[in-house]
Design an enzyme around this catalytic site. Structure first.
Site, PDB file in Angstrom:
ATOM      1  N   ARG A  48      41.943  37.093  36.735  1.00  0.00           N
ATOM      2  CA  ARG A  48      43.364  37.473  37.267  1.00  0.00           C
ATOM      3  C   ARG A  48      43.090  38.813  38.189  1.00  0.00           C
ATOM      4  O   ARG A  48      43.095  39.866  37.879  1.00  0.00           O
ATOM      5  CB  ARG A  48      43.863  38.051  36.053  1.00  0.00           C
ATOM      6  N   ASP A  66      44.383  41.579  40.559  1.00  0.00           N
ATOM      7  CA  ASP A  66      45.626  42.448  40.589  1.00  0.00           C
ATOM      8  C   ASP A  66      46.569  42.472  41.731  1.00  0.00           C
ATOM      9  O   ASP A  66      46.280  41.742  42.638  1.00  0.00           O
ATOM     10  CB  ASP A  66      45.110  43.853  40.419  1.00  0.00           C
ATOM     11  N   TYR A 106      32.715  40.456  44.155  1.00  0.00           N
ATOM     12  CA  TYR A 106      33.902  40.818  44.876  1.00  0.00           C
ATOM     13  C   TYR A 106      33.404  41.948  45.954  1.00  0.00           C
ATOM     14  O   TYR A 106      32.067  42.390  46.075  1.00  0.00           O
ATOM     15  CB  TYR A 106      34.522  41.823  43.678  1.00  0.00           C
ATOM     16  N   ARG A 130      37.869  48.605  41.427  1.00  0.00           N
ATOM     17  CA  ARG A 130      38.176  49.452  41.971  1.00  0.00           C
ATOM     18  C   ARG A 130      38.187  50.968  41.683  1.00  0.00           C
ATOM     19  O   ARG A 130      38.136  52.086  42.408  1.00  0.00           O
ATOM     20  CB  ARG A 130      39.853  49.504  42.172  1.00  0.00           C
TER      21      ARG A 130
END
Length: 249
Positions: free
Chosen positions: A50, A52, A110, A202
């Site tokens: 999922r 963001d 990522y 993050r």
């Protein structure tokens, strides 16, 4: 019944993340509506993870079951004719019934991009964190390796509202690689892991920035991991710089 695997690429700037929400545009909701228009079925594609709100994807994977006989090549064209230009279906293939985009995934990669230019181009701003201020980039590069391996990443996890309150929670994850490198005018962080917690990448980036600023030292990152407290780590980096680039099965 066919089980279809979709490869998706999207600009997440205008979406409230992957997961469907009743009053906000999401990737999953937009894709579900497009599939429904083509097949006449009500389906909810399952993604590998999922992303963001505001986060992008080069190679998100989604699966859904359908009774439709539309050939995969035709489905690619039909979906891209319906979907907004910010979401593209790069490919569709039929897979085994037991294949699941999330449960079958072995690792994800990522990438986080930081623009180091004095002025950030408006054509780049949606895909980077513009940070023109002084940073000890070498310190950040050295420190990144400290989070590789299996750790409890509670200090780097935001509260996930989608987690069931009565479900046992484990914040242990295994990172296979964690690297910063300079690429022209950008400082780029690439991380591969078995899985990621809510806002984890993050929050890692936000903490590494503190190392670059000199607010933290490399050894402080190990201390933050051991603290298992979100308040011990740095602030959450902006969503714009983050992109899901690969899922391994």
């Amino acid at each position: 019944m066919r089980n279809l695997k979709l490869m998706l690429s999207y600009d997440g700037s205008e979406f409230a993340g992957w997961q469907i929400q009743p009053d906000s545009p999401t990737i999953q909701g937009t894709l579900s509506a497009a599939v429904g228009r083509i097949t006449g079925e009500t389906v909810l594609p399952q993604g590998s993870g999922r992303t963001d709100a505001g986060v992008h994807a080069l190679a998100q994977v989604a699966t859904f079951a359908t009774e439709s006989s539309v050939p995969t090549g035709n489905l690619v064209k039909a979906l891209n004719d319906i979907l907004p230009s910010s979401i593209r279906v790069m490919g569709v293939q039929e897979v085994a019934a037991e294949f699941h985009a999330r449960k079958s995934a072995r690792s994800k990669t990522y990438r986080y991009r930081i623009s180091r230019e004095a002025i950030c181009s408006p054509f780049l701003a949606r895909y980077v964190w513009h940070y023109p201020y002084p940073l000890d980039e070498r310190a950040m590069i050295v420190t990144a390796d400290l989070v590789v391996g299996e750790h409890d990443f509670t200090s780097f996890a935001a509260v996930d509202p989608e987690r069931g309150r009565d479900m046992p929670v484990s914040n242990v994850r295994r990172l296979l690689s964690s690297n910063w490198e300079r690429q022209d005018d950008e400082l780029v962080y690439t991380v591969q892991g078995s899985g990621f917690l809510h806002h984890m990448v993050r929050n890692l980036v936000g903490t590494f920035i503190l190392v670059g600023k000199g607010t933290l030292k490399a050894e402080d990152v190990t201390r933050i991991l051991e603290a298992r407290k979100r308040s011990a780590a740095g602030a959450t980096a902006p969503a714009s710089g983050l992109c899901l680039v690969r899922v391994e099965y």
